[in-house]
Design a protein around this motif. Structure first.
Motif, PDB file in Angstrom:
ATOM      1  N   GLU A   1       0.710  -1.383   0.195  1.00 61.30           N
ATOM      2  CA  GLU A   1       0.227   0.195   0.082  1.00 61.30           C
ATOM      3  C   GLU A   1       1.099   1.239  -0.347  1.00 61.30           C
ATOM      4  O   GLU A   1       0.312   2.201  -0.174  1.00 61.30           O
ATOM      5  N   LEU A   2       2.267   1.125   0.268  1.00 62.67           N
ATOM      6  CA  LEU A   2       3.096   2.017  -0.131  1.00 62.67           C
ATOM      7  C   LEU A   2       2.885   3.206  -1.334  1.00 62.67           C
ATOM      8  O   LEU A   2       3.368   2.862  -2.419  1.00 62.67           O
ATOM      9  N   GLY A   3       2.936   4.312  -0.877  1.00 57.53           N
ATOM     10  CA  GLY A   3       2.460   5.345  -2.209  1.00 57.53           C
ATOM     11  C   GLY A   3       1.058   5.483  -2.406  1.00 57.53           C
ATOM     12  O   GLY A   3       0.235   6.579  -3.374  1.00 57.53           O
ATOM     13  N   ARG A   4       0.228   4.933  -2.143  1.00 56.00           N
ATOM     14  CA  ARG A   4      -0.985   4.757  -2.367  1.00 56.00           C
ATOM     15  C   ARG A   4      -2.491   4.785  -1.368  1.00 56.00           C
ATOM     16  O   ARG A   4      -3.261   5.467  -1.652  1.00 56.00           O
ATOM     17  N   LEU A   5      -1.861   4.832   0.261  1.00 62.59           N
ATOM     18  CA  LEU A   5      -2.555   5.489   0.746  1.00 62.59           C
ATOM     19  C   LEU A   5      -2.297   7.136   1.289  1.00 62.59           C
ATOM     20  O   LEU A   5      -0.464   7.081   1.140  1.00 62.59           O
ATOM     21  N   ASP A   6      -3.245   8.042   2.223  1.00 63.83           N
ATOM     22  CA  ASP A   6      -1.936   9.669   2.662  1.00 63.83           C
ATOM     23  C   ASP A   6      -1.171   9.015   3.861  1.00 63.83           C
ATOM     24  O   ASP A   6      -1.214   7.078   4.118  1.00 63.83           O
TER      25      ASP A   6
END
Length: 318
Positions: free
Chosen positions: A216-221
């Protein structure tokens, strides 16, 4: 929402116990190819809004992938989270049928949760599965070497030659494992890996763990990714009482890797070094300051993964 169907599946090595919110009784299929075909056919007829399975040592993987490939929404959740939900609902007894029904009820609640990614284990594609397996094997080898070195300290002199031979063998295996990980990362994630590795304090091993365990790194705030890893301080307030904030939960393997990277970063990364020293000067304990730097480092990595850019001190300092 009242007309939506939700499904819970209790997983074992041999069988899958299935409960639907639209049916009173549970039903069972074998946890094999034929059983999965029957499961997919029946769930396609039901059309559930969400199907929830527990992570059960990998036994859930084939079922989850088969349902996802059929276009069904699937969530694989932490068993502790599912059990806590069952206790909160007053379900203290435990059978396969009861567990499946509780998972179906949990699916209804989870479907409405605004931050459900915190509770859901994402399904990996074939490339990510391979990377996760390689990273896990490397971690196992490191643990075995540590165990043998500890045995060396307490063993009789007669046993030490054997322990030394085992350590040398494990070191060779570790080297081969690290080469496999590096080759896979270079083949499938070269651009992102190079961007992450450009951050002072982040090495090849840390990059591999982040890619494998935190897709999820880079896809969530930044707030959500911090909560997902478990480096976001949690409130402990009640009435007039204001308790001490602390971190809890999250992905332990990622957090351990981030901690070790932060120990290096507070010495060699100019932004984190300044941040760490400022916190210490303000009276923060060293462990508290390190955790704050872990979160700041994760925020940097998340921004780099999101933008696809390499380390730029001026941007992160701002």
């Amino acid at each position: 929402m009242s007309d939506s169907v939700f499904v819970g599946i209790d997983v074992s090595s041999q069988t899958l116990e299935v409960a639907s919110s639209s049916e009173l009784k549970t039903w069972q299929v074998a946890n094999d190819a034929a059983g999965l075909d029957a499961l997919v056919s029946r769930l396609l007829e039901l059309g559930p809004a969400l199907t929830v399975l527990e992570a059960t040592g990998g036994y859930e993987f084939e079922a989850a992938c088969a349902l996802q490939a059929a276009g069904l929404a699937v969530a694989v959740v932490n068993p502790r989270t599912a059990r806590d939900f069952a206790r909160a609902m007053g379900a203290l007894a435990k059978t396969d049928a009861l567990d499946a029904k509780m998972l179906a009820a949990f699916a209804r609640v989870l479907h409405q949760h605004p931050e459900r990614e915190r509770f859901v284990k994402p399904l990996a594609d074939a490339e990510l599965q391979r990377l996760q397996a390689l990273v896990l094997r490397r971690r196992q080898l490191v643990q075995m070497i540590t165990s043998e070195r500890q045995r060396m300290r307490i063993s009789h002199v007669a046993a030490r030659p054997s322990i030394e031979r085992v350590i040398e063998f494990l070191k060779t295996e570790l080297g081969d494992s690290e080469a496999d990980v590096a080759a896979h990362v270079q083949r499938h994630h070269a651009e992102l890996a190079a961007a992450l590795a450009s951050v002072p304090g982040i090495g090849a091993a840390s990059v591999a763990v982040l890619l494998a365990e935190l897709p999820e790194l880079g896809r969530l705030d930044r707030r959500r990714v911090a909560a997902l890893v478990g480096v976001a301080p949690l409130n402990r307030d009640s009435g007039q009482m204001r308790g001490q904030r602390s971190i809890w939960g999250g992905r332990a393997d990622v957090r351990r890797t981030l901690y070790m990277a932060t120990l290096t970063a507070v010495r060699h990364n100019p932004i984190l070094k300044t941040h760490y020293e400022r916190l210490l000067a303000a009276g923060k304990r060293k462990k508290v300051a390190l955790v704050a730097c872990m979160r700041k480092l994760l925020t940097m990595l998340n921004a780099i993964a999101k933008n696809g850019s390499k380390w730029d001190p001026s941007l992160h300092n701002a």
